[in-house]
Design a protein around this motif. Structure first.
Motif, PDB file in Angstrom:
ATOM      1  N   ASP A  76     -52.842  31.024 -73.586  1.00 16.71           N
ATOM      2  CA  ASP A  76     -52.747  32.353 -73.806  1.00 16.71           C
ATOM      3  C   ASP A  76     -51.654  33.155 -72.987  1.00 16.71           C
ATOM      4  O   ASP A  76     -52.151  33.739 -72.111  1.00 16.71           O
ATOM      5  N   PHE A  77     -50.434  33.084 -73.359  1.00 19.42           N
ATOM      6  CA  PHE A  77     -49.554  33.961 -72.424  1.00 19.42           C
ATOM      7  C   PHE A  77     -49.586  35.296 -72.538  1.00 19.42           C
ATOM      8  O   PHE A  77     -49.500  36.012 -71.489  1.00 19.42           O
ATOM      9  N   GLY A  78     -50.091  35.894 -73.503  1.00 16.64           N
ATOM     10  CA  GLY A  78     -50.355  37.223 -73.465  1.00 16.64           C
ATOM     11  C   GLY A  78     -51.463  37.636 -72.505  1.00 16.64           C
ATOM     12  O   GLY A  78     -51.589  38.725 -71.669  1.00 16.64           O
ATOM     13  N   TYR A  79     -52.424  36.807 -72.380  1.00 12.82           N
ATOM     14  CA  TYR A  79     -53.487  37.062 -71.382  1.00 12.82           C
ATOM     15  C   TYR A  79     -53.103  36.755 -70.170  1.00 12.82           C
ATOM     16  O   TYR A  79     -53.432  37.630 -68.860  1.00 12.82           O
ATOM     17  N   LEU A  80     -52.055  35.783 -69.800  1.00  8.87           N
ATOM     18  CA  LEU A  80     -51.561  35.758 -68.436  1.00  8.87           C
ATOM     19  C   LEU A  80     -50.855  36.805 -67.964  1.00  8.87           C
ATOM     20  O   LEU A  80     -50.682  37.461 -66.783  1.00  8.87           O
ATOM     21  N   MET A  85     -49.560  41.465 -64.800  1.00  9.18           N
ATOM     22  CA  MET A  85     -49.416  43.065 -64.678  1.00  9.18           C
ATOM     23  C   MET A  85     -50.550  43.727 -63.697  1.00  9.18           C
ATOM     24  O   MET A  85     -50.400  44.460 -62.898  1.00  9.18           O
ATOM     25  N   ILE A  86     -52.073  43.113 -63.871  1.00  5.83           N
ATOM     26  CA  ILE A  86     -53.015  43.937 -63.169  1.00  5.83           C
ATOM     27  C   ILE A  86     -52.611  43.382 -61.790  1.00  5.83           C
ATOM     28  O   ILE A  86     -53.181  44.120 -60.558  1.00  5.83           O
ATOM     29  N   LEU A  87     -52.521  42.082 -61.281  1.00  6.08           N
ATOM     30  CA  LEU A  87     -52.351  41.683 -60.041  1.00  6.08           C
ATOM     31  C   LEU A  87     -50.971  42.358 -59.220  1.00  6.08           C
ATOM     32  O   LEU A  87     -51.249  42.832 -58.188  1.00  6.08           O
ATOM     33  N   ILE A  88     -49.985  42.615 -60.056  1.00  7.42           N
ATOM     34  CA  ILE A  88     -48.913  43.706 -59.524  1.00  7.42           C
ATOM     35  C   ILE A  88     -49.190  44.901 -59.320  1.00  7.42           C
ATOM     36  O   ILE A  88     -49.087  45.485 -58.138  1.00  7.42           O
ATOM     37  N   ALA A  89     -50.120  45.556 -60.013  1.00  5.51           N
ATOM     38  CA  ALA A  89     -50.532  46.838 -59.916  1.00  5.51           C
ATOM     39  C   ALA A  89     -51.579  46.885 -58.632  1.00  5.51           C
ATOM     40  O   ALA A  89     -51.469  47.874 -57.941  1.00  5.51           O
TER      41      ALA A  89
END
Length: 651
Positions: free
Chosen positions: A116-120, A125-129
């Motif tokens: 699931d590339f969308g999930y990844l 994005m969450i990690l970057i944030a």
């Protein structure tokens, strides 16, 4: 009891640290000097501890109390920055679990691995944030703490500087300049660095430890137990090695301080060393201390250096155990593989803040000890406090109303309570008289000046100006009545004009030049490349000793005092210049009460009265001719100087 020199009192108002004092302070503290040193405490390195840790800490916190809102903000920033960092491994583990499940499905018979590339991408994005927010809050935390620290230390330095101007001369007499400078510079800097770096690091370390333990328990209590099993082993290893290395660190600091002192002494005494041919002995002594420093140094560094490899070894054992137990739990389906990955990251984060917290605790101990030394200085008894303790209410003395009548009435004094230097000393001086004070070294000549200037207060009797006890006057206004020219010149780093103008605030250019002319200094000043704008270096070594003395005399002339004190004012000038200065002094002393301390008796023959002192007592007094006719102690001193001069001329 040796006579104290008045020139020591010059630092009661102006504090201008020089390199010599700074190096001396470094030697006393065993810190870095000419040969370098350690940037900060290390494991096993001995740390100076405060005598009253809790009391000093509470007092230090009072300086931070006005900034409590900012401190709360710093704490919240540290919490948020650390929490975002702690959450990252758990979220990263979700991505690992997702990838693992996709690959597992492929090997389980599915036609293709489903990822699931969308999930990844969402997790990425969450990690970057999280990382960006963590960095922003860390930046804000440091920004706020820097402002708090600098404002706090600014206030502390201001208090110390103001305190130094209010300390009595006996404080400076009883302590080395290096010790005082160490408290002003090294100790305050240590407090500043600790507040700026260590406090925020300690907060971050404690939050990290708590947060990591919570996250590890959330992931797996069993893996947490495995991780904590190695913690006592790490603590035992650290304590054993730190205890072993501490002795070597202490020896290293002692040797480093000794080496710094030797280098400074040899550097300062190069001329004497070369004159007496002691270069080789100096080198040999350096080699002895250097060899000792080498022995202590490599042992201290080696033993303390093996702590981290051993901690790494113990940590690797922990990682192996976690990997094995975690792998079994993944196999049994009790935990996701991403959680094992996250747990390993937490295990790596767990040991580092513990080590940091231990080191920071030592740094804070050292900072509290420094704060205690600064507070000891701030708590020293002040001159005004001494007046208040004696129940005296002081008034302002009008300089223009002073006539200059001075009276010592049954004065008793000793620099130590059990060692009396003067007992029942009495004499009177009429306005405008010139009083010369002579006698052997330690007779009490300069002590009279110290008492007259209220650098020290009498133990018994009293001293009056125009019939009123000098202790009834405010010290600052009282001392404005006096002008002093000392044997040891004091000039500061600045222009010649500024040094002369130091005698009177707001003096005009014309008044400065008139004072220089009166002191016979104008001619040599104009021969300098920049004239009155010539800048004197810190030691004023770019002019001669005689020229320095002329400038101090010009400064005294500009002050236009009511009472003059001349302590061997012409001792550093040549005979021709001395004649000029004597003429200028005679003009300056007209109508003013003057006290002249002299060893060359030929310079005081015109004095209205000569006080001959020995062992704190006046043994003879009178004019020059009267004392010669008596054939006593003064006559013996005068004739011995005259005979010695005749012999030198004959040679």
């Amino acid at each position: 009891m040796k006579d104290r020199k008045t020139h020591q009192g010059r630092q009661t108002t102006d504090v201008m640290p020089n390199q010599e004092g700074t190096d001396q302070a470094k030697r006393q503290r065993g810190g870095p000097g000419p040969m370098g040193g350690h940037p900060g405490p290390r494991i096993g390195m001995p740390v100076e501890r405060a005598k009253d840790f809790k009391g000093t800490l509470r007092r230090l916190l009072t300086y931070l109390r006005p900034h409590k809102v900012q401190l709360i903000a710093v704490f919240l920033m540290a919490v948020l920055s650390t929490l975002f960092t702690i959450l990252s491994p758990k979220i990263m583990g979700l991505a690992t679990t997702s990838l693992f499940e996709g690959v597992k499905a492929r090997f389980g018979g599915a036609e293709e691995a489903w990822i699931d590339f969308g999930y990844l991408a969402k997790i990425l994005m969450i990690l970057i944030a999280l990382y960006v927010l963590s960095s922003i809050f860390a930046y804000l935390q440091q920004y706020l703490m820097a402002g708090i620290t600098q404002r706090t230390v600014y206030e502390m330095r201001q208090q110390v500087n103001q305190k130094l101007s209010r300390l009595p001369l006996r404080y400076f007499d009883s302590r080395t300049h290096g010790e005082t400078l160490s408290r002003i510079t090294n100790d305050v800097d240590n407090i500043s660095n600790t507040l700026q770096q260590s406090v925020t690091q300690l907060i971050t370390s404690l939050i990290t430890i708590i947060g990591v333990v919570i996250m590890m328990l959330v992931i797996s209590p069993w893996l947490t137990l495995v991780c904590l099993l190695t913690l006592p082993l790490s603590a035992v290893v650290t304590m054993v090695i730190a205890k072993r290395s501490q002795g070597y660190f202490m020896g290293q600091q002692r040797s480093l301080g000794e080496l710094n002192g030797h280098v400074e002494e040899m550097y300062a005494g190069q001329q004497i060393i070369k004159v007496f041919g002691r270069e080789q002995r100096s080198i040999e002594r350096f080699d002895e201390i250097n060899e000792q420093l080498y022995e202590y140094g490599w042992k201290a560094q080696f033993i303390s250096g093996i702590i981290m490899p051993l901690m790494g070894f113990i940590g690797n054992i922990s990682y192996v155990l976690i990997s094995v137990v975690g792998g079994l739990q993944v196999f049994w389906g009790r935990i996701a593989i991403g959680d094992v990955q996250a747990f390993i990251q937490y295990a790596r984060q767990f040991s580092q803040p513990i080590t940091q917290a231990a080191n920071i605790a030592n740094v804070i101990q050292s900072a509290i000890a420094s704060a205690e030394r600064v507070f000891e200085l701030l708590d020293e008894e002040e001159e005004q406090a001494a007046d208040a303790a004696a129940g005296r209410k002081t008034s302002i003395l009008d300089k223009n109303a002073v006539k200059g009548a001075v009276s010592f009435q049954n004065v008793r004094f000793g620099y130590k309570p059990d060692d009396v230097l003067m007992e029942d000393l009495s004499f009177d001086v009429q306005p405008g008289q010139t009083i010369a004070i002579v006698g052997p070294t330690g007779a009490g000549k300069t002590t009279i000046v110290n008492l007259l200037m209220r650098f020290y207060d009498v133990s018994g009797g009293r001293i009056t100006i125009d019939g009123r006890d000098i202790r009834e006057y405010d010290r600052g206004s009282y001392r404005s009545v006096f002008g002093m020219v000392l044997q040891d010149t004091w000039l500061f780093n600045g222009t010649i004009r500024d040094n002369i103008a130091y005698g009177r605030e707001g003096a005009s250019e014309e008044e400065v030049i008139q004072a220089a002319v009166a002191a016979h200094a104008d001619h040599f000043i104009r021969t300098l490349p920049d004239g009155y704008d010539t800048v004197l270096n810190e030691e004023a070594s770019n002019i001669s000793q005689g020229q320095k003395q002329l400038l101090t005399i010009a400064r005294a002339i500009l002050a236009d005092p009511r009472i003059l004190i001349l302590d061997e004012a012409t001792s550093s000038v040549d005979t021709r210049t001395e004649i000029y200065i004597q003429r200028a002094m005679e003009t300056l002393m007209k109508g003013r009460t003057s006290f002249v301390i002299a060893h060359r008796l030929s310079t005081i023959r015109s004095a209205d009265r000569i006080l001959v002192m020995n062992k704190g007592r006046i043994i003879e007094q009178g004019t020059h001719d009267e004392l010669l006719q008596q054939g006593g102690f003064y006559a013996e001193l005068y004739n011995s100087q005259f005979t010695a001069k005749s012999q030198r001329q004959a040679i």
